[in-house]
Design a protein around this motif. Sequence first.
Motif, PDB file in Angstrom:
ATOM      1  N   ASP A  97       7.974  -3.366   8.836  1.00 15.82           N
ATOM      2  CA  ASP A  97       8.198  -1.856   8.853  1.00 15.82           C
ATOM      3  C   ASP A  97       8.844  -1.255   7.717  1.00 15.82           C
ATOM      4  O   ASP A  97       8.975  -0.267   7.433  1.00 15.82           O
ATOM      5  CB  ASP A  97       8.563  -1.428  10.244  1.00 15.82           C
ATOM      6  N   LYS A  98       9.387  -1.982   6.896  1.00 10.36           N
ATOM      7  CA  LYS A  98       9.958  -1.899   5.573  1.00 10.36           C
ATOM      8  C   LYS A  98       9.201  -0.893   4.680  1.00 10.36           C
ATOM      9  O   LYS A  98       7.929  -1.591   4.619  1.00 10.36           O
ATOM     10  CB  LYS A  98      10.979  -2.804   4.929  1.00 10.36           C
ATOM     11  N   GLN A 108       6.881   5.124  -1.896  1.00  9.70           N
ATOM     12  CA  GLN A 108       5.572   6.237  -1.525  1.00  9.70           C
ATOM     13  C   GLN A 108       5.222   6.171   0.137  1.00  9.70           C
ATOM     14  O   GLN A 108       4.915   7.317   0.597  1.00  9.70           O
ATOM     15  CB  GLN A 108       4.550   5.480  -2.061  1.00  9.70           C
ATOM     16  N   GLU A 109       5.532   5.139   0.683  1.00  8.51           N
ATOM     17  CA  GLU A 109       5.407   4.910   2.256  1.00  8.51           C
ATOM     18  C   GLU A 109       6.555   5.708   2.787  1.00  8.51           C
ATOM     19  O   GLU A 109       6.136   6.515   3.954  1.00  8.51           O
ATOM     20  CB  GLU A 109       5.306   3.605   2.630  1.00  8.51           C
ATOM     21  N   ALA A 122      -5.699   2.383  -1.019  1.00  3.54           N
ATOM     22  CA  ALA A 122      -4.210   2.284  -0.936  1.00  3.54           C
ATOM     23  C   ALA A 122      -3.636   3.456   0.029  1.00  3.54           C
ATOM     24  O   ALA A 122      -2.679   3.141   0.821  1.00  3.54           O
ATOM     25  CB  ALA A 122      -3.619   2.499  -2.076  1.00  3.54           C
ATOM     26  N   PHE A 123      -4.075   4.698   0.181  1.00  3.36           N
ATOM     27  CA  PHE A 123      -3.748   5.657   0.944  1.00  3.36           C
ATOM     28  C   PHE A 123      -4.195   5.356   2.236  1.00  3.36           C
ATOM     29  O   PHE A 123      -3.348   5.521   3.112  1.00  3.36           O
ATOM     30  CB  PHE A 123      -4.499   6.835   0.596  1.00  3.36           C
ATOM     31  N   ASP A 124      -5.374   4.692   2.604  1.00  4.28           N
ATOM     32  CA  ASP A 124      -5.878   4.263   3.919  1.00  4.28           C
ATOM     33  C   ASP A 124      -4.623   3.224   4.539  1.00  4.28           C
ATOM     34  O   ASP A 124      -4.337   3.369   5.582  1.00  4.28           O
ATOM     35  CB  ASP A 124      -7.198   3.851   3.779  1.00  4.28           C
ATOM     36  N   LYS A 125      -4.611   2.250   3.711  1.00  9.09           N
ATOM     37  CA  LYS A 125      -3.632   1.353   4.083  1.00  9.09           C
ATOM     38  C   LYS A 125      -2.070   1.860   4.293  1.00  9.09           C
ATOM     39  O   LYS A 125      -1.542   1.266   5.295  1.00  9.09           O
ATOM     40  CB  LYS A 125      -3.605   0.106   2.953  1.00  9.09           C
ATOM     41  N   MET A 126      -1.773   2.710   3.389  1.00  9.62           N
ATOM     42  CA  MET A 126      -0.355   3.120   3.535  1.00  9.62           C
ATOM     43  C   MET A 126      -0.135   4.090   5.033  1.00  9.62           C
ATOM     44  O   MET A 126       0.433   4.068   5.807  1.00  9.62           O
ATOM     45  CB  MET A 126       0.013   4.303   2.656  1.00  9.62           C
ATOM     46  N   PHE A 127      -1.254   4.766   5.244  1.00 12.39           N
ATOM     47  CA  PHE A 127      -1.365   5.843   6.353  1.00 12.39           C
ATOM     48  C   PHE A 127      -1.634   4.916   7.601  1.00 12.39           C
ATOM     49  O   PHE A 127      -0.855   5.357   8.896  1.00 12.39           O
ATOM     50  CB  PHE A 127      -2.354   6.991   6.263  1.00 12.39           C
ATOM     51  N   ASP A 128      -2.429   3.906   7.608  1.00 10.18           N
ATOM     52  CA  ASP A 128      -2.571   2.908   8.936  1.00 10.18           C
ATOM     53  C   ASP A 128      -1.345   2.329   9.149  1.00 10.18           C
ATOM     54  O   ASP A 128      -0.864   2.582  10.379  1.00 10.18           O
ATOM     55  CB  ASP A 128      -3.486   1.730   8.345  1.00 10.18           C
ATOM     56  N   LYS A 129      -0.388   2.097   8.305  1.00 12.44           N
ATOM     57  CA  LYS A 129       0.948   1.722   8.388  1.00 12.44           C
ATOM     58  C   LYS A 129       1.888   2.503   9.043  1.00 12.44           C
ATOM     59  O   LYS A 129       2.559   2.154  10.055  1.00 12.44           O
ATOM     60  CB  LYS A 129       1.580   0.881   7.256  1.00 12.44           C
ATOM     61  N   LEU A 130       1.814   3.638   8.639  1.00  8.84           N
ATOM     62  CA  LEU A 130       2.733   4.815   9.053  1.00  8.84           C
ATOM     63  C   LEU A 130       2.372   5.516  10.451  1.00  8.84           C
ATOM     64  O   LEU A 130       3.093   5.325  11.275  1.00  8.84           O
ATOM     65  CB  LEU A 130       2.637   6.047   7.983  1.00  8.84           C
TER      66      LEU A 130
END
Length: 147
Positions: free
Chosen positions: A15-16, A20-21, A62-70
């Motif tokens: 979760d680090k 950008q995240e 990259a946006f999709d991956k970032m928002f999936d994590k968030l």
Amino acid sequence: MGLFDKIFNEVPEEDKLSKQEAFAGIALAMAGADGSISQAEWDGIVNYIRRLRLYDNFSGPAFDKMFDKLFRILKSQGASALVASSIDGLPDDLKLTAFACAVDIALADGVVEDDEKDIINQLAESLQIPEETAISIIEVLIIKNKA
């Protein structure tokens, strides 16, 4: 902070967050603080992010991956935990910008819920934003969102 708080407030390695995240995480936590994300709040997040140089090299995947994590952090741990994780990854030069973005998102739907107020207060304190500065930012964004 007590001993148990130190143990339970540690951010798991997965979760680090990158800077950008972290920035997007603050915006998403603000939008999700009241338990749902309105279209106006989501649009606010997307509009902020698209304007920032911070995301110049981000592609659609990259946006999709970032928002999936968030979203995973938000759903499993809640808005306050996402804020805490985000603050750890946020560089000093983005703190005021992230705070302003969060306040703008909270005001986007015309109603600032108690949960959103709590997140704004948590952000101001955690980001060490002086009270006068925080109030000025909030006042300007209230004016911006009246139209």
